[in-house]
Each structure stands twice: as structure tokens, then as C-alpha cells.
Design an enzyme around this catalytic site. Structure first.
Site: not given
Ligand SMILES: *[C@@H]1O[C@H](CO)[C@@H](O)[C@H](O)[C@H]1NC(C)=O
Ligand SMILES: *[C@@H]1O[C@H](CO)[C@@H](O)[C@H](O)[C@H]1NC(C)=O
Ligand SMILES: *[C@@H]1O[C@H](CO)[C@@H](O)[C@H](O)[C@H]1NC(C)=O
Length: 557
Positions: A204, A335, A455
Site C-alpha cells: 500500500s 481491494e 486490501h
């Protein structure tokens, strides 16, 4: 000491306390012993200072190398996370520029074979989290023959405030990361790591950082391979001005904001807490934008000072101005899909997005604001994803896809296309779709039902997050995925090829590089499968709205 001795006695390979002392360029460090999932000893050196505490006059400046020390310094506990609102992973302190080194073999003589090094830069939107052993536990990946380094870096305004001038040049957090790379170059051989085989690996915000290191003159020559998971800075600029953010911060903490000198002098007098707790006041619509203070292009000050980022990442990628090293990058199935819940679950946000998509869209999905082009983008996205319907509970999937495509998937797609076009080294693209029992998002909240593969969920199989997830043991179905992922990442770190030989563990898959022609990616699910064309029907909409600039548009640096 007694617990250490007890551990020595119970392990197969005896380790004496002397062996747990390593000499660095600053002084000697004493480590402690942790265990891998397979029961190997990990020699852990935690809380190692790689720079001076960035306090007082050192706040908002590039890091200074750490002071040397006399005698043996205990490196047996994690350092403090950098200042941030959450205390989930330790109590933050501004004195946070520390790293952890993990090795399973400390070299006895100069001739000992050195192992590949993996350096991990943590996620957290440039405003949260840490590289410590609570968040990024080494117990899984250290069964591979590598040396792991995981560090902190400055966050939020303290890490990234920029007035685009000599008083506040910005990118302090990125320069912290460069300092880690320099520390590794000078010190890692003493831990059995090969300074000529360094893989930088980020998730990230850490992934965005990895792409930026590929473009940074400061990072050049300090690493040899890259793994960038779930985010990229290679996308059209959203035009947000760091100068406006800096002035807003000054106003919020009652500092004068007419000149950058006034701002920096006043902010150096404020507590770290006064500064980072303003974060929520920068959110313009619900929790958006997700990232506020972040890496910015640095102006040339003409004084020879080092600049971390010398051009717009999208333009640099178009021009091929990045180091050509093997790259693994990709993202998870869903995600940021769950972010839709924050909007449909709040009727005032849902109504505001419905009534005013052209204003709200750019804030949430990160593109230019206020221009005719911006309005056109908003209209097209709304039509394609939401079929021009109001935001209701029925919008969940469509809005989730829009969130994911804007924040993660399109920037990732643009990255693999531009980099593979110019790079002489391979680009390996993946989608992580394995659904285990644990996740970073459960839905409904408090249940044990993962929302999907979201995510951070792939990070569960690379590092043990002891604050959030159970320890994966050989009895768990998830163990296989952990063994696969750690093997692929370590093999890549060793030679730049993620699948150097056929392996039954990996279904004998050969991970073939991505090109703009073949669009190949590895689907990492219960099995491993080479596929083609990840979400290209959705990505096509973005490609039409955000054309790749011609090389002529790229300013020469
Ligand atoms: C360092 O650790 C050793 C062994 O656990 C202990 O005896 C010593 O007191 C510690 N030193 C400091 C300065 O904390
Ligand atoms: C909905 O969002 C608004 C704006 O962020 C916030 O002030 C409000 O508290 C939220 N309502 C709920 C029920 O969460
Ligand atoms: C979505 O459903 C919840 C109840 O399940 C309701 O409270 C909420 O108002 C709905 N939101 C919208 C935008 O329809």
C-alpha cells in the site's frame, strides 16, 4: 537472561549469548531469539536506530545518521511507532526512526555465504502503522533463507509536510526510507545479508514508496529487485496542492501561515500530538481522501541538497526514467470494495454523493477537481459504474469496484503497462484471490465473516500480525498459501525470478512476465494459475479518460 537461556537449551542448535551480539558501524547490538513457524531460531535485532530522533530542530528535515554508542546496546524490543492516532501496535513516539533485522544465520567468518535481503516498508496511507514485530511478525517468511529488515518512517505531516521550498522541502518520511537502504548497505553483511542482493518490498503506502524508490536519484544503486503490493503512485495527478495543506495545518494549530519560515518555526514548537491529531479535519467527505500528506515532487533549490522525487511519477514512468530491475506487483480481488459500506451505510453521505457527484467524485476517487475535464470524468464514471442511479444499498458492488479501480487497480494497471513497455527487466503481475478464514475486514462488523479478499489480506500470509490474526500452524488450511507466498517472494529475492524451477507446492506453475501484448498475470488462489487480462473491461474506461501523455509532454529533468 533466563528466558533466553531456557530457549537456548530447548532449541536444537545451541546459541550462546555471545553469538547474539553483532557489530554494526555504530556499535554492538545484542539480539534476542524468536521462533519461525517451523521452529527455527530467528536472531532478532529490534529497535535499532538508523537515524537520530527527528525532534526539535531536526523535525521537518532529512534524517541525520544515528549516533554511535559504547559497549553493547540491547536490541531486544521493538522501537516505538511513529506519531499516529492509533495505539494498536504500540505507543507512538517522535523518537521512532528504528528498524528491525531478522536473520537465522549470523556469519562466523568473512567467507560465509551471504543471503538475499528483503526490506519491508509498511502500509498505512502514510499516516499510520509501523514495521515492528507486532504488525509485521517475521515468523513465516524467516523459514526461507533470507535476511529481513523492517523499518519505521515518519508519517503524516511530520513525514511529508511541504511548502515546496528550502524551509519545508517535504519527503522526510521517504528520506527516512533511503536512510534505511543506506544503513542496510553498510551493515547488513554483519547479519549474514548480501548488500548486493537487496529486494525492497512494500504494501500500500509502502508499495507506492517502492515505485518511488525506482525513480529516486537518492535510492539509485541501493536495491536490486522490487515487490510492490496493492498501490502505485503512477497515475494522473489529482492536482492537490501540498502548499494548501501546509497552510491549512498551520491555521488548525494556530500558527501564522503567511510564509513557510513562519510555518516551520511555529510548527517546531508544537507537540507531535497537536500536529497529527488534525488529520480528521483534512477529510472532506466521510473518510476521504484516504491519504492526505504524502510524497511530493521536490523543487530544485539550487543549493545541491538531495531531492527524493524530481518529477511527476506518471511522467517519469512514461519517459522510462526509473531503474530497470525485476518487479513483482499486483492486488487483491476486492481491494477497497468494502469502502462502499461507509457510504451506503450513512444516508447523509449517500445523498451527498447522489446529489453532487461532480464535486464529491474527485475527492473520493482522486482525480483533478473543478475543471471541465473533471466534470466529464465524473459523468463517465458515474454512468459506467453506477448506471446514473442514486446511491442506495443496491450500489454496494458497483461503488466498491469504483473505489478499488480508482484507488488501486487503475494505478497498478497503468504501472505494469508503462514499466513493462520501457523496462529491460521483467514485470510479474498478480491478482491475489485466496480466501482464508481471516481478513482485515469482517462483515457485518464483529462477525467472523470476511467481506471478501480485500486490501491487506495477502499480507496475512507473509507476516504474522499478532494484534489481529491467529498464528498460522501446519494444521491450518491457510498454511499452504503461506508456504507458497513466502517461497515465491524469497525465490524472487534470490534471483529475480519468482518461479526459478518447477515446484509441486506451486502447482509447477511458471510465472511468466507481463507485457502490454500478453497481459499475463498470476492468479494466486487455492491453486496458482496463469491468466490474461485482469479486469480489462473496467480498466478500459479509465484508459479512455486518462490517456497516456506523449513523451513530448514530459518535462526534461
Ligand atoms: C541488556 O540486556 C542484558 C541481558 O538481558 C541485561 O543484563 C542488561 O542489563 C541490559 N542492559 C541494559 C542497558 O538495559
Ligand atoms: C455520516 O457521515 C457524516 C459526515 O462524515 C458524519 O458526520 C456522521 O456522523 C455520519 N453518520 C453516521 C451515522 O455514521
Ligand atoms: C441501507 O440499509 C440500511 C439498513 O439495512 C438503512 O438503514 C440505510 O438507510 C440504507 N441506506 C440507503 C442509502 O438506502
Amino acid at each position: 537472561m533466563w528466558s533466553l537461556l531456557a530457549c537456548v537449551l530447548c532449541s536444537l542448535v545451541a546459541v550462546s549469548a555471545d553469538e547474539l551480539v553483532v557489530r554494526t558501524t555504530q556499535g554492538q547490538l545484542r539480539g534476542s531469539v524468536m521462533k519461525t513457524v517451523e521452529g527455527k531460531d530467528i536472531f532478532a535485532f529490534r529497535g535499532v536506530p538508523f537515524a537520530k530522533a527527528p525532534v526539535g530542530d531536526l523535525r521537518f528535515r532529512a534524517p541525520q545518521p544515528a549516533e554511535p554508542w559504547e559497549g553493547v546496546r540491547n536490541a531486544t524490543e521493538d522501537g516505538a511507532p511513529c506519531p499516529q492516532i492509533s495505539e494498536n501496535f504500540g505507543v507512538p513516539s517522535e523518537d521512532c526512526l528504528t528498524l528491525n533485522v531478522y536473520t537465522t544465520k549470523i556469519p562466523k567468518t568473512k567467507g560465509d555465504q551471504l543471503r538475499p535481503v528483503i526490506i519491508f516498508f509498511h502500509p498505512g496511507g502514510y499516516f499510520s502503522l509501523t514495521g515492528n514485530s507486532v504488525f509485521a511478525g517475521p515468523q513465516y517468511i524467516m523459514d526461507q533463507d533470507i535476511v529481513l529488515v523492517s523499518s519505521n518512517y515518519r508519517l503524516g505531516a511530520l513525514g511529508f509536510l511541504s511548502m515546496q521550498d528550502a524551509n519545508l522541502p517535504g519527503n522526510y518520511g521517504m528520506k527516512d526510507q533511503v536512510q534505511v537502504l543506506r544503513w542496510v548497505k553498510n551493515n547488513i553483511a554483519a547479519f549474514g545479508g548480501d548488500p548486493n542482493s537487496v529486494t525492497i518490498f512494500g504494501y500500500s503506502a509502502g508499495s507506492r514508496s517502492v515505485f518511488l524508490h525506482m525513480m529516486s536519484p537518492m535510492s539509485k544503486g541501493l536495491f536490486h529487485r522490487c515487490i510492490a503490493m496493492s498501490a502505485s503512485p503512477i497515475k494522473p495527478s489529482d492536482g492537490r496542492s501540498p502548499v494548501e495543506l501546509a497552510k491549512k495545518l498551520a491555521d488548525l494549530v494556530n500558527c501564522p501561515s503567511t510564509s513557510s519560515k513562519q510555518i516551520v518555526d511555529c510548527l517546531r514548537q508544537k507537540s507531535a500530538e497537536e500536529i497529527y491529531t488534525t488529520l480528521r479535519k483534512f477529510r472532506e467527505f466521510g473518510y476521504n481522501p484516504i491519504t492526505v500528506f504524502r510524497p511530493e515532487v521536490e523543487p530544485d533549490l539550487g543549493d545541491g541538497s538531495e531531492r527524493f522525487l524530481i518529477g511527476d511519477p506518471h511522467e517519469l514512468a512514461v519517459a522510462g526514467k526509473f531503474v530497470h530491475v525485476p518487479l513483482i506487483t499486483g492486488y487483491t480481488t476486492l481491494e477497497f470494495g468494502w469502502k462502499a459500506l461507509q457510504i451506503i451505510g450513512n444516508s447523509s453521505l449517500a445523498k451527498e454523493m447522489t446529489d453532487d457527484f461532480e464535486r464529491v467524485g474527485p475527492i473520493v476517487f482522486g482525480y483533478e477537481r473543478g475543471t471541465e475535464k473533471s466534470h466529464q470524468i465524473s459523468r463517465e464514471l458515474r454512468k459506467f459504474y453506477l448506471k446514473d442511479q442514486p446511491i442506495t444499498n443496491a450500489s454496494e458492488q458497483a461503488l466498491g469496484q469504483l473505489y478499488s479501480d480508482s484507488i488501486i487497480n487503475f494505478p497498478e494497471d497503468r504501472s505494469v503497462k508503462l514499466i513493462s513497455r520501457k523496462s529491460s527487466a521483467p514485470v510479474y503481475f498478480y491478482k491475489f484471490s485466496y480466501a482464508g478464514r481471516w481478513s482485515y475486514i469482517y462483515h457485518p462488523p464483529g462477525s467472523k465473516k470476511p467481506y471478501g479478499v480485500v486490501h491487506h489480506d495477502d499480507l496475512i500470509y507473509l507476516f504474522h500480525n499478532s494484534a489481529l490474526h491467529p498464528f498460522i500452524t501446519p494444521r491450518d488450511a491457510e498454511y499452504q498459501t503461506m508456504k507458497k507466498l513466502t517461497k515465491i517472494w524469497a525465490d524472487f529475492a534470490r534471483g529475480g525470478d519468482p518461479t526459478p524451477e518447477a515446484s509441486p507446492l506451486l502447482n509447477n506453475v511458471k510465472w511468466e512476465p507481463f507485457t502490454e501484448k500478453n497481459l499475463k498475470y498470476l492468479d494466486i488462489g487455492s491453486a496458482l494459475d496463469m491468466k490474461r487480462g485482469l479486469y480489462q473491461d473496467r480498466i478500459a474506461v479509465w484508459e479512455k479518460l486518462f490517456l497516456i501523455p506523449g513523451p513530448a509532454a514530459v518535462k526534461n529533468e
